[in-house]
Design an enzyme around this catalytic site. Sequence first.
Site, mmCIF file in Angstrom:
data_model
loop_
_atom_site.group_PDB
_atom_site.id
_atom_site.type_symbol
_atom_site.label_atom_id
_atom_site.label_comp_id
_atom_site.label_asym_id
_atom_site.label_seq_id
_atom_site.Cartn_x
_atom_site.Cartn_y
_atom_site.Cartn_z
ATOM 1 N N CYS A 1 0.832 -1.200 0.000
ATOM 2 C CA CYS A 1 0.000 0.000 0.000
ATOM 3 C C CYS A 1 0.873 1.258 0.000
ATOM 4 C CB CYS A 1 -0.951 -0.002 1.195
ATOM 5 S SG CYS A 1 -0.172 -0.420 2.765
ATOM 6 N N HIS B 1 -0.869 7.466 7.099
ATOM 7 C CA HIS B 1 -0.570 6.169 7.706
ATOM 8 C C HIS B 1 -1.559 5.922 8.841
ATOM 9 C CE1 HIS B 1 1.397 3.582 10.787
ATOM 10 N NE2 HIS B 1 1.784 2.907 9.730
ATOM 11 N N HIS C 1 -1.375 0.761 7.602
ATOM 12 C CA HIS C 1 -1.816 0.832 6.213
ATOM 13 C C HIS C 1 -1.632 2.258 5.709
ATOM 14 C CE1 HIS C 1 -4.093 -0.036 2.615
ATOM 15 N NE2 HIS C 1 -4.908 0.963 2.867
#
Length: 1078
Positions: free
Chosen positions: A177, A604, A612
Amino acid sequence: MTVEQNVLQQHSQKHQQTLLNQLREVTGTTDVQLLQQALQVSNGDLAEAVAFLTEKNAKVPQRDETTYYQTSQVASDRYISVGSQADTNVIDLTGDDKDDLQRAIALSLEESNRTFRETGITDEEQAISRVLEASIAENKASLKRTHTEVWNDSPNPHDRKRIDSCPVGLKNVGNTCWFSAVIQSLFNLLEFQRLVLNYSPPAQVHDLPRNRKEHRNLPFMQELRNLFSLLVGSKRKYVDPSRAVEILKDAFKSSESQQQDVSEFTHKLLDWLEDAFQMKAEEDREGEKPKNPMVELFYGRFLAVGVLEGKKFENTEMFGQYPLQVNGFKDLHECLEAAMIEGEIESLHSAENSARSGQEHWFTELPPVLTFELSRFEFNQALGRPEKIHNKLEFPSMLYMDRYMDRNREITRIKREEIRRLKDHLTLLQQRLERYLSYGSGPKRFPLADVLQYAMEFASSKPVCTSPVEDIDSPAPPAGITGQQQTQLSTAEQDSLAPLESSCSASGQATAPSAAQQQRLPIHKPFTQSRLPPDLPMHPAPRHITEEELRVLEGCLHRWRSEVENDTRDLQGSITRIHRTVELMYSDKSMMQVPYRLHAVLVHEGQANAGHYWAYIYDPHQRCWMKYNDISVTKSSWEELVRDSFGGYRNASAYCLMYINDKKPFLIEEEFDKETGQILSGMDKLPPDLKQYVKEDNELFDKEIEEWDVLQARKAQQEKLALAAAAATASAVSSTSTSTSSPQPMSIDSSPPDNAGPQQDPEYMEQPSPTNDSKHLQEDTERAISRAAAEQEERTPEALLNAAIKLEYARLLRFAQEDTSPENDYRLQHIIVYFIQNQAPKKILERTLLTQFADRNLAFDERCKSIMNVARAKLDLIKPDEVNMDEYEIWHQDYRNFRETTIYMMTGLELFQKSNYVDALIYLIYSYQYNKELLVKGLYRGHNVELLGHYRRECLLKLNEQAAAMFESGEEHDVATGLGIMNELVVPCIPLLLVHDTEKDMLAVEDMRNRWCSYLGQEMESNLQEKLTDFLPKLLDCSTEIKSLHDPPKLPIYSTLELCERFSHIMAALSTVPTQGR
């Protein structure tokens, strides 16, 4: 020195400084020599360097300020020195005034530089290889996971088809990601996009690459071009970046596994791009100083002005991503002010040369793309691991950089001095105000104005002459208290009552107790009485006060309170004015000439060791913010960005801010065709080689869609043939049974032989034998026939059939139009009610009713038998062009789907009521999904989506609580069971809650994530910590790509009567439909 040697040495310095900065950020150590020693001992391994420094901190004392500035002056923070001292681009630490350790470090750096020149790979790159390899390992490992953990593309390519010109997403191929967030932010810089798409490798490299660096960077550049071209012109909703990530993996070799740190990746990406463009620039501009577009786009310069032991110095240095500390600051300007000034700087502006040391940074040249790296991690010395800083940090959508420019140095210093003076004055005012607002000498403080008001209220209360104890207690001893016990009062209590009695006597208001007072007084019961007794005072009151005393006291208290309120207002007004003055200090036009607009925010969510990433990127053409979350690209808003990025609200916060110069529109402007003057869009943007690449990929996708459509058409045809064969067999059996006059079940349609043959009855219309379901339908039909016979004068079978059908239809129409409670759903009782509410065609209704009256189970007397034969004859006479049998079957299939969805819903709710959340979840998940599909066709096709959404959400929350409780127990079996519930049930269902982005579902997901993230700051055994670290990335992954779930459970067959009863029972048990739940 050659150009190549110059560039190589510059890169070596930058890589070394990047590692130093990361170690300084993680460990909080400011000793540069110690940091360099840690890197040397650890061979460039960040984890080992952190461990070394953690042990060292307990042994090495903090260095003094002078030593710090000696090292900071020579080794600049992440930047390339370009001043007079840095013309040779060599950091010299080997002078006579350096100690042995410094010389050893210099030799180590020299060795590192030589290794880099020979191989093209630095120590940092070798360290990063371990974390980059982890992403690929994670991707491959995912193929070996259990069924519920595997990420799958939808088998239907239509679900993966791009809608119009919507932005294309990037698939998460295993903890990537971070890759998606950074790449999408850069791709949406159209100038950067053009540079990448139009890049062509140097011609000489194809013949003989000079080092491994060129072998690494050029293939990566080609894959990046391919990826960008797909983001421009692909027909897919999202594309797979695996090949670009594979290039990163091939460049580094390691077996260590951890999630890639995004700041490291961003540094390396820009470095690789800079290298690739540097090679091209050198070839294109032989004999001239090459211009690197990456440097011109992302790099700027600042002037470091400082004083060291009374001696002034100035150095010009280059910077890329500018690091900012978050802890202790409330907004971006405060972070910048702190980063631009280090140490005590008074001597910089004074004529006197003192021994104080400090330095200022002044930007001399800002890059078109200005990137701030927010340091949101700090090393917890006690726990021995990094922790995330969740503090709130505000940043503006438009940032004016004038106050930090070297050309405004003098005016900024004047304004900073004025702000410092105002803040000192502000501190004094706030201290004075605090004394008014928190008055008192004890542990509890109150506003002084309120204290005076309370005193005034006490003095003004009606005087009383009785003790508060006597006012409540009875003179007679309470039940169960003997006279001896009553006399055993403490001396102190008797002494306290004496003055009260004397006070009442002195005032002349004490009287002898009456007989009524001798009786027990009623005690006020606050929870059983609605009003206070009239003889119980609301507040304490003075025992005695004269009118003169009260008048003087009230006058003083009133005057003092007014003075205090006026003083408080004056202080608050002064504080507000100072705040406003500080805010407007840089608001004049002369200090608003360097505007930078926020382009992207990289976010974040999670903790330091798991989380993620996603990005918010501004679309200037649609004038809105877009959220890029792996494969999901959706419209967003500034409010959502603020909620997710500022921090302090939950575990999400910004870690990188990308601003662009608002006076350079070429950064985000589309390219124009030089001949036509039209904007180039889509495939027109691409050079010929990439246009062909995208064309081939789109053709593959078109072929996949075509093959899917052919496969589905073939399946549908096979199903039709199978139905036709079954119908033919049933027809043959029916003919045989008719010749023997034995009653057998009939089909829904007895069409002529040339019309595809009859079909089998659905269970809700007729059963092969007189079951409860068919009896229920048979009774309704016979009732309609009996009423028709009683009301109809003409007794022919056809007339009775027409009348009975009209009566039955009228009855069902009333049901369809009736407004009923949730537990009475008439759609379950009869298919015609469902058809009427969903506006089925008239021909579908007529044929369905004829099928009901053609039931062979009606043939128990001559009248019903004759009506049944007429109905069957009418069915046979219906021509294919009168009723579309495909449409007829679709409507009946929709009703079967409605009944199945109802059974899923009913079973799930029953299991939920029994607290069997594990089994309930799968039923509720499938009922919700199937119900959403039904509701696409119409409002009355399915059930209340809010009801299903509520219980689906609550079931997941209950399971999350159960799993968390098992994890907290620490028992190995319970921990495994709890994590199994999360991995196999909860985590696969989270994308289902995120895909529609409803507020209640988002809050539920946030609650579940916060529960598990809260364990990160707690002490626990190492095996639990490892399991938690492995589990959290799965939980925090915000992708809305649907993971594979368990197959839907097989459903039992219910008769209509049983289905209606059970549905009514469970809906009544729920009492109310929750529309305002979580």
